[in-house]
Design an enzyme around this catalytic site. Structure first.
Site, PDB file in Angstrom:
ATOM      1  N   ASP A  11     -11.414 -13.198 -19.137  1.00 10.04           N
ATOM      2  CA  ASP A  11     -11.263 -12.006 -19.963  1.00 10.04           C
ATOM      3  C   ASP A  11      -9.771 -11.717 -20.104  1.00 10.04           C
ATOM      4  O   ASP A  11      -9.081 -11.448 -19.122  1.00 10.04           O
ATOM      5  CB  ASP A  11     -11.973 -10.829 -19.289  1.00 10.04           C
ATOM      6  N   ASP A 105     -11.612 -12.343 -26.999  1.00  5.67           N
ATOM      7  CA  ASP A 105     -10.844 -12.264 -25.757  1.00  5.67           C
ATOM      8  C   ASP A 105     -11.629 -12.602 -24.494  1.00  5.67           C
ATOM      9  O   ASP A 105     -11.106 -12.413 -23.386  1.00  5.67           O
ATOM     10  CB  ASP A 105     -10.239 -10.869 -25.607  1.00  5.67           C
ATOM     11  N   GLU A 106     -12.836 -13.117 -24.615  1.00  2.00           N
ATOM     12  CA  GLU A 106     -13.545 -13.500 -23.395  1.00  2.00           C
ATOM     13  C   GLU A 106     -14.524 -14.639 -23.665  1.00  2.00           C
ATOM     14  O   GLU A 106     -15.016 -14.817 -24.775  1.00  2.00           O
ATOM     15  CB  GLU A 106     -14.261 -12.304 -22.770  1.00  2.00           C
TER      16      GLU A 106
END
EC number: 2.7.7.7
Length: 452
Positions: A11, A105-106
């Site tokens: 993350d 983003d993850e």
């Protein structure tokens, strides 16, 4: 659960804000808020410096400004986020063929497919440290928090335990010992409404949740969520890491820490989500006929409503208009915990949409959703349009002063700070909004083809 800690969750920390701080030297170490900057805007991401003042995602921009008036409020640059995300995903795919992106983003990574000599804790820890170093190098200094465990559920929890820039490996056999003391809100899908229901039943921690029977949980929170909570309280999660599959739909959704009740705010959110869906369709050369909204209510009831067009479209105004109409037909008075917009029935062609909205007033505000930045508008001639597109944070270039970014605009002027990721903090200059020497800057790969 697996026998080894072989599921990795990565993350990126405060991703949108971190990209802005990377590219704008004068903002490093200072509060930065990315999201809607208008009167009904919503915070997408807040830097850790802004979070100190209580600013958080899904908060109205108005409240964020009241809490942290000295922060930089930027409207977002999706292309910068997408290109940075692509570099991160490339690093992950270089380590394992099984990478499941969850958002920009993850992502989950299956380390069992990474070709490691073994899956002992020391081995996967070393690989995780290498991944974090490579991500930092590939992104120009962005940090990532990583969790490794024997399941997706636990890996995601682990990545949250030492944010920002942390690494946690949950050793096999220790899962329940780590999980039991934690508050029930660590479990995905357990938001404020569910927390309150469990609190009234005397349940605060995962250990207390583990003692509740499945029948009682179903009575408290409903069948689907009750069964899920019963399993997760015992760390039972056998979901595999699933790599990219053929796209059947394009969607954007966000889950909110506090239930939404403001209809205007919800309308603004689905409008921005519709714009992001349209942008993703266009970037993939796709269009779609069916617009769907997904609404999860305060009691975890999930509603889906769809409307189908006579021909496929990638027009953001059309998608937004249908999404708002679908939302208006739903009773959301009790509160909404999740909102999403999607387009399916995909095609690789476009027919002129005779029903597309054309007026500016069709869009409630210029903000963004709680999870995505506003889509970028096409260039159009004329001072009025140029002034409208000088969004805070936008990359620009001036014929005399070079590259910079929009500090702010209004009343016929635009203020620019001239700096880039590779320069020291730069000077600030103000120009007329229609200054012929000032234009939007795009990386070479994003240059638009000339009109025929």
């Amino acid at each position: 659960m697996r026998a080894h800690a072989s599921v990795l969750h990565l993350d990126l920390d405060a991703f949108f804000a971190a990209v802005e701080q990377r590219d704008k030297p004068s903002l490093r170490g200072k509060p930065v808020v990315v999201g809607g900057v208008g009167g009904r805007g919503v915070v997408s991401t807040a830097s850790y410096e802004a979070r100190v003042y209580g600013v958080r995602s899904a908060m109205s921009t108005r409240e964020a400004r009241a809490r942290c008036p000295h922060a930089a409020y930027l409207s977002g640059r999706f292309e910068a986020y997408r290109s940075t995300s692509a570099k991160v995903m490339a690093v992950l795919r270089d380590c394992s063929p099984l990478v499941e992106p969850l958002s920009l983003d993850e992502a989950f990574v299956d380390l069992a497919q990474a070709g490691l000599p073994d899956l002992e804790v020391a081995t996967v820890t070393a690989l995780a440290e290498e991944i974090r170093a490579r991500v930092r190098e590939a992104t120009g200094g962005l940090t990532a928090s990583v969790g490794i465990a024997s399941s997706k559920f636990l890996a995601k929890i682990a990545s949250d335990l030492r944010k920002p820039d942390g690494l946690v490996v949950i050793e096999p056999g220790t899962e329940l010992a780590l999980l039991r003391p934690l508050h029930v809100s660590v479990i995905p899908g357990v938001g404020p409404a569910t927390v309150e229901r469990l609190r009234r039943a005397g349940v605060h921690t995962v250990e207390e949740l583990e003692r509740v029977s499945q029948d009682e949980l179903v009575r408290l929170v409903g069948k689907a969520q009750g069964q899920g909570l019963f399993q997760l309280a015992r760390a039972e999660d056998d979901r595999p890491v699933v790599a990219d599959r053929e796209t059947k739909s394009v969607s954007v959704e966000g889950t909110y820490e506090h239930d939404l009740t403001d209809r205007l705010q919800m309308s603004a959110i689905v409008t921005r989500q519709a714009g992001e869906v349209a942008k993703r369709l266009r970037s993939s050369g796709l269009s779609g006929r069916t617009v769907t909204i997904k609404v999860r209510l305060y009691d975890f009831t999930t509603l889906n409503r769809s409307s189908t067009l006579p021909a496929p479209t990638d027009d953001p105004a059309t998608i937004a208009r249908l999404a708002r109409a679908l939302l208006e037909d739903l009773d959301t008075s009790g509160g909404v915990r999740l909102l999403g917009v999607g387009v399916s029935g995909l095609a690789d062609w476009i027919q002129e949409d005779l029903f597309a909205a054309t007026g500016e007033d069709d869009t409630p505000d210029t903000g963004t959703t709680a999870d995505e930045p506003a889509p970028e508008e096409p260039e159009q001639a004329g001072a009025r349009w140029r002034n409208a597109t000088w969004a805070p944070g936008m990359d620009v270039v001036h014929a005399e002063h070079g590259r910079g970014w929009v500090w702010g605009s209004g009343k016929g002027v635009v203020t620019v700070r001239f700096e880039t990721a590779e320069t020291p903090p730069g000077p600030v200059r103000t120009f007329r909004a229609d200054d012929p020497g000032l234009e939007r800057w795009r990386p070479p790969s994003e240059e638009q083809p000339a009109e025929q």
